[in-house]
Write an enzyme that holds these catalytic residues in place. Structure first.
Site, PDB file in Angstrom:
ATOM      1  N   HIS A 286       0.845  -1.188   0.000  1.00  0.00           N
ATOM      2  CA  HIS A 286       0.000   0.000   0.000  1.00  0.00           C
ATOM      3  C   HIS A 286       0.884   1.244   0.000  1.00  0.00           C
ATOM      4  CE1 HIS A 286      -3.629  -2.325   1.851  1.00  0.00           C
ATOM      5  NE2 HIS A 286      -3.756  -2.196   0.542  1.00  0.00           N
ATOM      6  N   TYR A 451       3.312   0.301   4.983  1.00  0.00           N
ATOM      7  CA  TYR A 451       3.832  -0.822   5.776  1.00  0.00           C
ATOM      8  C   TYR A 451       3.053  -2.123   5.568  1.00  0.00           C
ATOM      9  CZ  TYR A 451       4.875   3.595   8.227  1.00  0.00           C
ATOM     10  OH  TYR A 451       5.203   4.897   8.527  1.00  0.00           O
ATOM     11  N   HIS A 452       2.578  -2.392   4.356  1.00  0.00           N
ATOM     12  CA  HIS A 452       1.756  -3.579   4.135  1.00  0.00           C
ATOM     13  C   HIS A 452       2.250  -4.443   2.975  1.00  0.00           C
ATOM     14  CE1 HIS A 452      -1.815  -1.154   6.004  1.00  0.00           C
ATOM     15  NE2 HIS A 452      -0.994  -1.638   6.932  1.00  0.00           N
ATOM     16  N   PRO A 453       3.504  -4.888   2.973  1.00  0.00           N
ATOM     17  CA  PRO A 453       3.965  -5.748   1.879  1.00  0.00           C
ATOM     18  C   PRO A 453       3.366  -7.150   1.981  1.00  0.00           C
ATOM     19  CG  PRO A 453       5.684  -5.550   3.540  1.00  0.00           C
ATOM     20  CD  PRO A 453       4.580  -4.593   3.944  1.00  0.00           C
TER      21      PRO A 453
END
Length: 513
Positions: A286, A451-453
């Site tokens: 994101h 912070y959403h890999p």
């Protein structure tokens, strides 16, 4: 040392699995964590999470230079301690939409099938309109104890713009706005280490090894049998090795173990154990942009660490330091053609610049726009033993268009009557771009990760997927991956909730065998 199950990584998924598997007294479990303890005030205090960035509690990754972001390498914090990133995130519990799971198109993982696992994890305190949440699970979910007055104005601003107020942001319909549900217990962070691991550590059949970085999964005769870690230590798995090292660490460990794209392995002199070209591929994240507004009232989080505020937190677990910073959200569609929200607006009663590491130029507010369904894809590869992270941000042109539309929505919010008492123009570093081209340049110059890999060990029913629908690594017996890396696509929410759900379901899948 020998155990039935060896789990690599004590992040959200690893904590869930360590707790669930060790519930069976006859089963022995080892949990290996590269980091150390989470016993630190900045972990407990919700507003202090950015103080952990760049420290020994953080993997402190930086991506490869991003061509579409002005050649910038983007800082990616990831938790390196018990609880993993659940010990340093913004505590937002947002499942996403039912479509997110249905579109995975993987047997056993439709929303109707996974929804009970969300409920199993959840311990909702406070409102639970319509019985959306579970109420007896380990993870405490609540409203913020002390909401900033500007956050109330943001919620009124969303209503003024015609958005729908949602009683629950985790229900079947997510287009609309509301205050953020947070993983807190009476004003303290409530991580997966708190919810799952700490109670389980009293069991004699669970061994937790910290400061123990895994180097390789040992595969013999097509079966995972052990994990090498630390300075030459080895732990043997009688039944399974379960990799829970996250969207970066899990593909990294598989490749270091000889499981991956043969070209990548050859470049790094790693013998091929199992060809799996998609290991490390399908990387998504994101990406966020936003606007900063000057606040004429001294009510924001600027200077929040004053002695009175600190005492309010330490004595009563109340006040501004219980804030998760991202206090309210709105999910919007930038086009009627979108089947579900494609942009999330996040409100913070603070100027959240450089991941909270740069002091603000005064009292201010942030309205951020998050691209929920990126079309861009990247990859994790290796340089020697280290991961090379290339998210390929904005490589799909539609992603930039959606973020520009999202930025316009941020400005619309800032211009409402509801926020008028709290906004007096913009504040540095915002540059007041006006045209679409200027806004696109602002995005390229300043956009950052949320912070959403996910996605680098994709789950699927097809033979090309890294793991099958039961999360077993194809071609290697006794080896699973359980974390955000198995998600085929990103959810239109935040990734903590689905990772916990995935781990809860994985525990059932493991026991079925």
């Amino acid at each position: 040392m020998e155990f039935d199950y060896v789990i690599v990584g004590a992040g959200s998924a690893g904590c869930v699995l360590a707790a669930r598997l060790s519930e069976h007294a006859a089963t022995t479990v080892a949990l290996i964590e590269a980091g150390g303890s989470d016993r630190k005030l900045e972990v407990r205090m919700p507003a202090a999470f950015s103080k952990l960035f760049g420290t020994s509690y953080d993997w402190n990754y930086t991506t490869a230079p991003q061509a579409e972001l002005g050649g910038r390498g983007i800082y990616w914090p990831r938790g390196r301690m018990l609880g993993g990133s659940s010990s340093m995130n913004a505590m937002m519990w947002l499942r996403g939409t039912p479509l997110d799971y249905d579109q995975w198109d993987v047997p056993g993982w439709s929303y109707d099938e996974v929804e009970p696992y969300f409920r199993r994890a959840e311990h909702r305190v406070g409102s639970n309109t319509g019985g959306v949440y579970g109420t007896s699970g380990p993870i405490h979910i609540s409203e913020l104890r002390t909401q900033n007055e500007a956050t109330g104005a943001f919620l009124r601003a969303c209503a003024e713009l015609g958005m729908t107020r949602l009683d629950e942001l985790n229900g079947a319909a997510t287009e609309g706005f509301g205050p953020t549900p947070v993983t807190q217990d009476r004003g303290h962070r409530w991580s997966c280490a708190d919810a799952y691991l700490r109670p389980a550590m009293a069991r004699g059949n669970l061994t937790v090894l910290t400061a123990a970085q895994a180097h390789r999964v040992v595969v013999e005769d097509g079966r995972a049998v052990a994990v090498d870690y630390g300075s030459g230590e080895r732990v043997v798995a009688r039944k399974e090795v379960i990799v829970c090292a996250g969207a970066i660490g899990s593909p990294q460990l598989l490749m270091l173990s000889g499981i991956g794209d043969p070209d990548v392995l050859a470049r790094n002199d790693i013998p091929v154990v199992r060809e799996s070209p998609e290991v490390g591929a399908n990387l998504m994240d994101h990406l966020a942009t936003g606007a900063y507004f000057r606040c004429p009232k001294p009510i924001t989080m600027s200077g929040a660490e004053s002695v009175p505020n600190l005492l309010s937190y330490l004595v009563g677990r109340k006040g501004i330091l219980t804030s998760n910073v991202a206090e309210a959200v709105a999910f919007i569609r930038t086009s009627e053609a979108e089947p579900a929200p494609d942009v999330e607006l996040i409100f913070a009663p603070a100027v959240f610049v450089d991941h909270g590491r740069t002091p603000p130029a005064g009292h201010g507010l942030t309205v951020a726009a998050v691209l929920l369904q990126p079309e861009s894809r990247g990859r994790v590869t290796l340089d020697g033993r280290e991961p090379v992270i290339d998210p390929g941000y904005l490589s799909a042109p539609a992603d930039l268009r959606r973020l520009v539309d999202g930025l316009k929505a941020c400005l619309d919010v800032g211009a409402t009557e509801a926020l008028r008492p709290y906004v007096s123009g913009t504040i540095e570093p915002y540059t007041d771009p006006k045209t679409d081209d200027e806004m696109a340049q602002w995005v390229r110059d300043r956009a950052e990760t949320l912070y959403h890999p996910v996605g680098t060990c994709r789950m699927g029913a097809d033979d090309a997927s890294v793991v099958d629908p039961e999360l077993r690594v194809r071609g290697v017996e006794g080896l699973r991956v359980v974390d955000a890396s198995v998600m085929p696509t990103l959810n239109r929410g935040h990734t903590h909730a689905p990772v916990v759900m995935i781990a809860e379901r994985a525990a059932d899948l493991i026991w079925q065998h």
